[in-house]
Design a protein around this motif. Structure first.
Motif, short mmCIF file in Angstrom:
data_model
loop_
_atom_site.label_atom_id
_atom_site.label_comp_id
_atom_site.label_asym_id
_atom_site.label_seq_id
_atom_site.Cartn_x
_atom_site.Cartn_y
_atom_site.Cartn_z
N HIS A 129 0.80 -1.22 0.00
CA HIS A 129 0.00 0.00 0.00
C HIS A 129 0.84 1.28 0.00
CE1 HIS A 129 -3.51 -2.45 0.67
NE2 HIS A 129 -3.01 -2.93 1.78
N GLY A 130 2.15 1.15 -0.07
CA GLY A 130 3.01 2.33 0.00
C GLY A 130 2.71 3.36 -1.07
N ALA A 131 2.45 2.90 -2.28
CA ALA A 131 2.16 3.84 -3.38
C ALA A 131 0.81 4.52 -3.18
CB ALA A 131 2.19 3.11 -4.71
N ASP A 132 -0.18 3.77 -2.66
CA ASP A 132 -1.51 4.34 -2.45
C ASP A 132 -1.53 5.34 -1.29
OD1 ASP A 132 -2.52 2.76 -4.45
OD2 ASP A 132 -3.17 1.16 -3.10
N ALA A 133 -0.63 5.15 -0.33
CA ALA A 133 -0.64 5.98 0.87
C ALA A 133 0.58 6.89 0.94
CB ALA A 133 -0.69 5.08 2.10
N ALA A 134 1.15 7.22 -0.21
CA ALA A 134 2.37 8.03 -0.24
C ALA A 134 2.16 9.34 0.51
CB ALA A 134 2.77 8.31 -1.68
N GLU A 135 3.15 9.70 1.30
CA GLU A 135 3.18 10.95 2.06
C GLU A 135 2.03 11.08 3.05
OE1 GLU A 135 3.87 14.43 -0.29
OE2 GLU A 135 5.12 13.33 -1.70
N SER A 136 1.53 9.97 3.56
CA SER A 136 0.47 10.03 4.57
C SER A 136 1.08 9.83 5.96
CB SER A 136 -0.57 8.94 4.32
OG SER A 136 -0.01 7.67 4.54
N ALA A 137 0.36 10.27 6.96
CA ALA A 137 0.81 10.10 8.34
C ALA A 137 0.86 8.62 8.71
CB ALA A 137 -0.11 10.85 9.29
N GLU A 138 -0.07 7.84 8.18
CA GLU A 138 -0.12 6.41 8.48
C GLU A 138 1.12 5.69 7.95
OE1 GLU A 138 -2.62 8.16 7.35
OE2 GLU A 138 -4.34 7.80 8.66
N LEU A 139 1.53 6.03 6.71
CA LEU A 139 2.72 5.41 6.13
C LEU A 139 3.97 5.82 6.91
CD1 LEU A 139 3.87 3.62 3.90
CD2 LEU A 139 4.13 5.66 2.50
N ALA A 140 4.05 7.08 7.30
CA ALA A 140 5.19 7.54 8.08
C ALA A 140 5.26 6.83 9.44
CB ALA A 140 5.11 9.06 8.29
#
Length: 155
Positions: A129-140
């Motif tokens: 899901h890294g590409a779908d959630a790029a630059e999100s707080a959840e990914l960070a």
């Protein structure tokens, strides 16, 4: 009806009224050979990706806290057992305290196994899901907890 070409030769058709309302319920993806799937907004995929990352990050955080708690408990119960030995307490009390210490020690191994599983699940979710959630707080947050836990797994 509204029609647009998409990647891979797929075509999306939907009534204009539904697209203007923001409801893609009648939209269908058509590939040159067959109907592929109902149209889902990219936002929905992004929402699902963020939800999956948030859940798996929460699992990883919880297991990490449990492991720290059990390690702290083993230390305190070990000190309590030593104090009981030094005070010359009854052998039955010492045996009971030793069982408590054994159970806590056993839970550390279980937590480490669950931590490895949660780490692998979160790592797979970040890759997926890294590409779908790029630059999100959840990914960070997911990447931060992975970086924090990885050295603990190598021990």
């Amino acid at each position: 009806r509204y029609s647009t070409s998409l990647r891979g030769g797929a075509v999306c058709t939907a009534s204009t009224v539904h697209l203007l309302r923001g409801s893609p319920c009648n939209a269908i993806w058509h590939s040159p050979s067959k109907v592929v799937a109902p149209l889902r907004l990219v936002m929905a995929d992004n929402k699902e990706a963020l939800r999956a990352l948030k859940i798996k990050t929460g699992v990883m955080t919880r297991v990490k806290k449990e492991l720290a708690m059990y390690q702290k408990e083993v230390t305190s119960e070990g000190a309590k057992l030593q104090a009981m030995h030094d005070a010359g307490r009854d052998s039955h009390d010492i045996k009971q305290q030793d069982q408590v210490l054994g159970e806590s020690t056993m839970m550390i191994g279980d937590c480490k196994t669950r931590m490895e599983n949660a780490f692998n699940d979160l790592l797979a979710a970040v890759d997926e899901h890294g590409a779908d959630a790029a630059e999100s707080a959840e990914l960070a947050a997911a990447k931060a907890i992975l970086d924090e836990v990885e050295p603990m797994l190598e021990l």
